[in-house]
Write a protein that holds these residues in place. Structure first.
Motif, PDB file in Angstrom:
ATOM      1  N   THR A  66       8.238  55.674  16.850  1.00  0.00           N
ATOM      2  CA  THR A  66       9.435  55.142  17.497  1.00  0.00           C
ATOM      3  C   THR A  66       9.973  56.072  18.579  1.00  0.00           C
ATOM      4  OG1 THR A  66      10.005  53.996  15.455  1.00  0.00           O
ATOM      5  CG2 THR A  66      11.756  54.254  17.067  1.00  0.00           C
ATOM      6  N   ARG A  88      16.446  50.396  23.426  1.00  0.00           N
ATOM      7  CA  ARG A  88      17.208  50.980  22.328  1.00  0.00           C
ATOM      8  C   ARG A  88      17.321  50.020  21.143  1.00  0.00           C
ATOM      9  NH1 ARG A  88      22.870  51.430  21.149  1.00  0.00           N
ATOM     10  NH2 ARG A  88      23.294  53.423  20.158  1.00  0.00           N
ATOM     11  N   ASP A  89      17.464  48.713  21.428  1.00  0.00           N
ATOM     12  CA  ASP A  89      17.626  47.732  20.364  1.00  0.00           C
ATOM     13  C   ASP A  89      16.409  47.669  19.445  1.00  0.00           C
ATOM     14  OD1 ASP A  89      16.234  46.693  22.615  1.00  0.00           O
ATOM     15  OD2 ASP A  89      16.636  44.639  21.974  1.00  0.00           O
ATOM     16  N   ALA A 131      16.083  50.543  16.472  1.00  0.00           N
ATOM     17  CA  ALA A 131      16.698  50.216  15.177  1.00  0.00           C
ATOM     18  C   ALA A 131      15.851  49.197  14.416  1.00  0.00           C
ATOM     19  CB  ALA A 131      18.106  49.674  15.387  1.00  0.00           C
ATOM     20  N   GLY A 178      14.296  49.919  10.855  1.00  0.00           N
ATOM     21  CA  GLY A 178      14.740  49.063   9.757  1.00  0.00           C
ATOM     22  C   GLY A 178      13.603  48.333   9.081  1.00  0.00           C
TER      23      GLY A 178
END
Length: 187
Positions: free
Chosen positions: A18, A29-30, A33, A37
């Protein structure tokens, strides 16, 4: 203890994937996560499924649900799909397997495949654009010649998405080879 080492190896691998490979190249950036996750969630589910006496049907159902989860607000590219699958695979490998030479090697193999396959130097002159032209083109040879002049490169593939003869426009998806003098940033 071996499960903790596998989880630690997964955390290192997803951090490299990542923060070391994906984000420096794509800057979304989105999805950082999302990759974290997905990976940690799969690691947790795989660890529970691997350590408990849960039926195979429930396990397959959970992974079926995980595989159809998709963000509806934004489309993601095929490259980003590859990163998603890598995040899933890293979590599964770490969650279901013990950390041994095979598990560690598979995790490194996934990271290496994406590092190489998505490297900016690989096919660096090939470009992809969706172009709306202010003229309607119904002849593919004429369209190809026009795109080569406009883009300054050799068109290797094109797909006409829409020709509007009333408003005199053409929407085309084009893949082309840029001239070698075009600078490319390498991450």
């Amino acid at each position: 203890m071996n499960a903790l080492l596998a989880a630690a190896a997964d955390l290192v691998a997803i951090a490299v994937l990542t923060f070391g490979v994906y984000f420096p190249r794509h800057h979304r950036r989105d999805l950082v996560a999302a990759f974290l996750g997905v990976n940690i969630g799969v690691l947790a589910v795989a660890t529970v499924l691997g350590s408990e006496t849960i039926g195979a049907g429930l396990g397959l159902g959970l992974f079926g649900v995980l595989s159809i989860i998709r963000l509806r607000s934004d489309e993601i590219t095929q490259t980003e799909v590859a990163y998603y699958f890598a995040a899933l695979a890293l979590g599964l490998i770490a969650g279901l397997g013990d950390l041994d030479a095979i598990t560690g090697s598979l995790m490194v193999l996934i990271l290496a495949a994406l590092w190489i396959g998505d490297h900016p130097s690989l096919f660096k002159r090939y470009r992809h654009q969706v172009v709306r032209l202010d003229s309607a083109h119904t002849d593919e040879a004429t369209l190809r010649a026009h795109l080569e002049r406009v883009l300054g490169g050799r068109v290797v593939n094109l797909a006409v998405k829409q020709v509007d003869l009333v408003n005199d426009s053409t929407l085309v998806e084009v893949r082309y080879l840029a001239p070698s003098s075009v600078p490319v940033a390498v991450a």
